[in-house]
Design a protein around this motif. Structure first.
Motif, PDB file in Angstrom:
ATOM      1  N   ARG A 292       0.832  -1.180   0.210  1.00  0.00           N
ATOM      2  CA  ARG A 292      -0.012   0.087   0.112  1.00  0.00           C
ATOM      3  C   ARG A 292       0.924   1.282  -0.016  1.00  0.00           C
ATOM      4  NH1 ARG A 292      -5.222  -0.202   1.147  1.00  0.00           N
ATOM      5  NH2 ARG A 292      -6.283  -2.430   1.262  1.00  0.00           N
ATOM      6  N   ILE A 293       1.904   1.306   0.800  1.00  0.00           N
ATOM      7  CA  ILE A 293       3.006   2.567   0.844  1.00  0.00           C
ATOM      8  C   ILE A 293       3.346   2.544  -0.498  1.00  0.00           C
ATOM      9  CG2 ILE A 293       5.073   3.192   1.694  1.00  0.00           C
ATOM     10  CD1 ILE A 293       4.053   2.097   4.481  1.00  0.00           C
ATOM     11  N   LYS A 294       4.049   1.599  -1.104  1.00  0.00           N
ATOM     12  CA  LYS A 294       4.658   1.379  -2.409  1.00  0.00           C
ATOM     13  C   LYS A 294       3.570   2.178  -3.537  1.00  0.00           C
ATOM     14  CE  LYS A 294       7.005  -1.247  -5.728  1.00  0.00           C
ATOM     15  NZ  LYS A 294       7.428  -2.843  -6.149  1.00  0.00           N
ATOM     16  N   ALA A 295       2.444   1.714  -3.492  1.00  0.00           N
ATOM     17  CA  ALA A 295       1.306   2.249  -4.241  1.00  0.00           C
ATOM     18  C   ALA A 295       1.007   3.606  -4.178  1.00  0.00           C
ATOM     19  CB  ALA A 295       0.032   1.360  -4.249  1.00  0.00           C
ATOM     20  N   PHE A 296       1.028   4.194  -3.002  1.00  0.00           N
ATOM     21  CA  PHE A 296       0.822   5.596  -2.456  1.00  0.00           C
ATOM     22  C   PHE A 296       2.038   6.423  -3.166  1.00  0.00           C
ATOM     23  CE2 PHE A 296       2.065   9.157   0.088  1.00  0.00           C
ATOM     24  CZ  PHE A 296       0.817   9.914   0.311  1.00  0.00           C
ATOM     25  N   LEU A 297       3.108   5.893  -3.165  1.00  0.00           N
ATOM     26  CA  LEU A 297       4.473   6.816  -3.683  1.00  0.00           C
ATOM     27  C   LEU A 297       4.403   6.739  -5.017  1.00  0.00           C
ATOM     28  CD1 LEU A 297       7.195   5.354  -0.956  1.00  0.00           C
ATOM     29  CD2 LEU A 297       5.911   7.587  -0.985  1.00  0.00           C
ATOM     30  N   ARG A 298       3.865   5.647  -5.527  1.00  0.00           N
ATOM     31  CA  ARG A 298       4.029   5.613  -7.071  1.00  0.00           C
ATOM     32  C   ARG A 298       2.653   6.490  -7.558  1.00  0.00           C
ATOM     33  NH1 ARG A 298       2.840   0.506  -7.402  1.00  0.00           N
ATOM     34  NH2 ARG A 298       0.609   0.645  -7.765  1.00  0.00           N
ATOM     35  N   ASN A 299       1.680   6.374  -7.131  1.00  0.00           N
ATOM     36  CA  ASN A 299       0.394   7.290  -7.540  1.00  0.00           C
ATOM     37  C   ASN A 299       0.424   8.252  -7.320  1.00  0.00           C
ATOM     38  OD1 ASN A 299      -0.318   4.564  -8.722  1.00  0.00           O
ATOM     39  ND2 ASN A 299      -1.709   4.054  -7.224  1.00  0.00           N
TER      40      ASN A 299
ATOM     41  N   PRO B  32       3.339  10.943  -6.687  1.00  0.00           N
ATOM     42  CA  PRO B  32       4.306  11.468  -6.401  1.00  0.00           C
ATOM     43  C   PRO B  32       4.498  12.781  -5.924  1.00  0.00           C
ATOM     44  CG  PRO B  32       3.811  11.434  -8.810  1.00  0.00           C
ATOM     45  CD  PRO B  32       2.566  10.569  -8.033  1.00  0.00           C
ATOM     46  N   ALA B  33       3.727  13.737  -6.470  1.00  0.00           N
ATOM     47  CA  ALA B  33       3.521  15.140  -5.921  1.00  0.00           C
ATOM     48  C   ALA B  33       3.454  15.103  -4.532  1.00  0.00           C
ATOM     49  CB  ALA B  33       2.504  16.017  -6.814  1.00  0.00           C
ATOM     50  N   LEU B  34       2.395  14.578  -3.901  1.00  0.00           N
ATOM     51  CA  LEU B  34       2.187  14.676  -2.310  1.00  0.00           C
ATOM     52  C   LEU B  34       3.350  14.004  -1.720  1.00  0.00           C
ATOM     53  CD1 LEU B  34       0.529  15.208  -0.022  1.00  0.00           C
ATOM     54  CD2 LEU B  34      -0.818  12.811  -0.471  1.00  0.00           C
TER      55      LEU B  34
ATOM     56  N   ALA C 243      -7.684  15.865  -1.185  1.00  0.00           N
ATOM     57  CA  ALA C 243      -7.723  15.778  -2.289  1.00  0.00           C
ATOM     58  C   ALA C 243      -7.283  14.539  -2.610  1.00  0.00           C
ATOM     59  CB  ALA C 243      -6.620  16.564  -3.034  1.00  0.00           C
ATOM     60  N   TRP C 244      -6.266  13.930  -2.026  1.00  0.00           N
ATOM     61  CA  TRP C 244      -5.838  12.326  -2.009  1.00  0.00           C
ATOM     62  C   TRP C 244      -6.788  11.447  -1.766  1.00  0.00           C
ATOM     63  CZ3 TRP C 244      -5.124   9.431   2.681  1.00  0.00           C
ATOM     64  CH2 TRP C 244      -4.801   8.068   2.440  1.00  0.00           C
TER      65      TRP C 244
END
Length: 348
Positions: free
Chosen positions: A81-88, A90-92, A107-108
Motif C-alpha cells: 500500500r505504501i509503495k502504491a501511494f508513492l507511485r500514484n 508522487p507530488a504529495l 484531495a488524495w
C-alpha cells in the motif's frame, strides 16, 4: 567545523555541522577551500530550517516502513500500500512535511474514492471507502510517529479531515449443509484422515476456522510446538503482537481438537501457503457457484464471524472476547456477531 587534509596526492575536505558530516576529494587545495566555504554555508542554512521543511513525505514513509511496518504481522500488504501511494501520488510524496495541509489529504482521499488518471495517462481505478480507511490508518500513524517520536514535524494535517463513511459490516452467514459440506467434498477432504494434497489442507483449515474462530494465518502457523492437545490450547503469533509483545493462547472446542488430532504431531501441520490457500479456496468456491451464485459471496474470513456467532450461544461475551482476542467489544458485536433478528426471535 571544516578541515582539509592531504590525501593520495590530492586533498580531502571535511565539513561537519550539528553532527552531520560531508566529505569530498580534490586535486587542488584551492578547489577544496572553495567547496568547504560553499558547503558549510549551505549546511548551516539547512540546519537553521525547521525539521518539517527538511524532511519529505517520501523520507517519512521510507523510515516508517523500515522501523515500524516491518515489525507488523501484516507487513507485506502495508508495504504494498505504501509503495502504491508513492507511485500514484508522487507530488504529495515529494512535499515536505511542513507543506502538507489538510486540503492535500482531502484531495488524495477524494481521488482514491473516485479514481483518477496519472500524468502519464495511466488510469487508477476507484477503491472502496474501507480501502481508503485502511490507507488513512497507516498514513496517519506515520505522521503521528514523525511528530511525536522523531520530532520531524509539529503539524497534524489529519486534524479536521473528514473520514469516508465506513461500509456496513458484512452479515454473511455460512450454511453447514448447503455450503460447507459441498465445499469440503469438492476439495477432496475426508473427515478424520490427514490431508495429503493442498486442496485437502484448505478444506481442513476451513473446518478448523469454523470451529475455532482462528484466522487463516494463525491456523497455517500451527505445529507440534504450539499445540497442546491435552489442554486443548494452541499458542500462536497474531497481527497485533508487535504492540502487545505476547503470543495469543486460543482454547479449542472439542470439534476443533478432533479435526486437528490427525496432524497435531507434525512439526508443521499445514504446508499450503496463505496465498495458495486463498487461491484454492476461491477456485473451489467459484466452481461450485455455477448455478448457485450465492456461494460467490463467501470469503474465507467469514468463518471467523460464523464461529464466534455460534460460540456466542455457549459462552458469555467476556469469554467470547478472550477466545477471539478482541479488546474492543464493539468490534466483536458489530462485525463478528452475525445472528439475525429472526434467529434471535426463534430462540426467545
Amino acid at each position: 567545523m571544516a578541515s582539509i587534509t592531504e590525501y593520495k596526492g590530492g586533498y580531502r575536505a571535511f565539513v561537519t555541522v550539528n553532527g552531520k558530516r560531508k566529505t569530498k576529494t580534490f586535486d587542488k587545495r584551492r578547489e577544496a577551500q572553495e567547496w568547504v566555504a560553499h558547503t558549510e554555508v549551505g549546511m548551516r542554512r539547512e540546519a537553521d530550517k525547521p525539521e518539517g521543511s527538511r524532511h519529505t513525505v517520501l523520507e517519512m514513509l521510507q523510515r516508517y516502513t523500515a522501523e515500524v511496518t516491518v515489525k507488523k504481522e501484516g507487513a507485506r500488504p502495508e508495504m504494498m500500500r505504501i509503495k502504491a501511494f508513492l507511485r500514484n501520488f508522487p507530488a504529495l510524496a515529494s512535499k515536505t512535511l511542513e507543506a502538507v495541509r489538510t486540503p492535500d489529504l482531502a484531495a488524495w482521499r477524494d481521488a482514491r474514492l473516485a479514481g483518477f488518471t496519472m500524468d502519464d495517462g495511466t488510469k487508477v481505478d476507484a477503491v472502496s471507502s474501507a480501502s481508503v480507511l485502511r490507507d488513512i490508518n497507516w498514513l496517519r500513524n506515520a505522521f503521528k510517529i514523525a511528530r511525536e517520536e522523531w520530532h520531524w514535524t509539529e503539524g497534524n494535517p489529519f486534524m479536521g479531515l473528514r473520514m469516508p463513511q465506513e461500509p456496513p459490516p458484512r452479515d454473511r452467514r455460512i450454511s453447514p449443509y448447503a455450503e460447507v459440506r459441498p465445499l469440503v467434498r469438492h476439495l477432496g477432504y475426508r473427515t478424520g484422515v490427514a490431508p495429503e494434497t493442498k486442496s485437502q489442507e484448505v478444506a481442513l483449515a476451513f473446518l478448523i476456522a469454523l470451529r475455532s474462530a482462528m484466522r487463516a494465518g494463525e491456523i497455517l502457523s500451527l505445529g507440534a510446538a504450539n499445540i497442546n492437545m491435552a489442554k486443548r490450547v494452541v499458542t500462536v503469533e497474531h497481527k497485533m503482537q508487535y504492540l502487545t509483545g505476547r503470543m495469543r493462547s486460543i482454547p479449542l472446542t472439542r470439534h476443533a481438537a478432533r479435526l486437528l488430532r490427525p496432524i497435531a504431531g507434525r512439526e508443521k501441520c499445514f504446508t499450503v501457503s496463505s496465498a495458495s490457500l486463498d487461491t484454492l479456496f476461491r477456485k473451489a468456491r467459484d466452481q461450485l457457484a455455477v448455478g448457485r451464485p450465492a456461494l460467490r459471496e463467501i470469503h474465507f474470513h467469514d468463518t471467523r464471524a460464523e464461529a464466534l456467532t455460534r460460540l456466542s450461544r455457549k459462552v458469555d461475551v467476556m469469554t467470547l472476547a478472550k477466545i477471539s482476542g478482541h479488546k474492543d467489544l464493539s468490534i466483536l458485536q458489530n462485525t463478528y456477531y452475525r445472528e439475525t433478528a429472526e434467529d434471535i426471535a426463534a430462540r426467545l
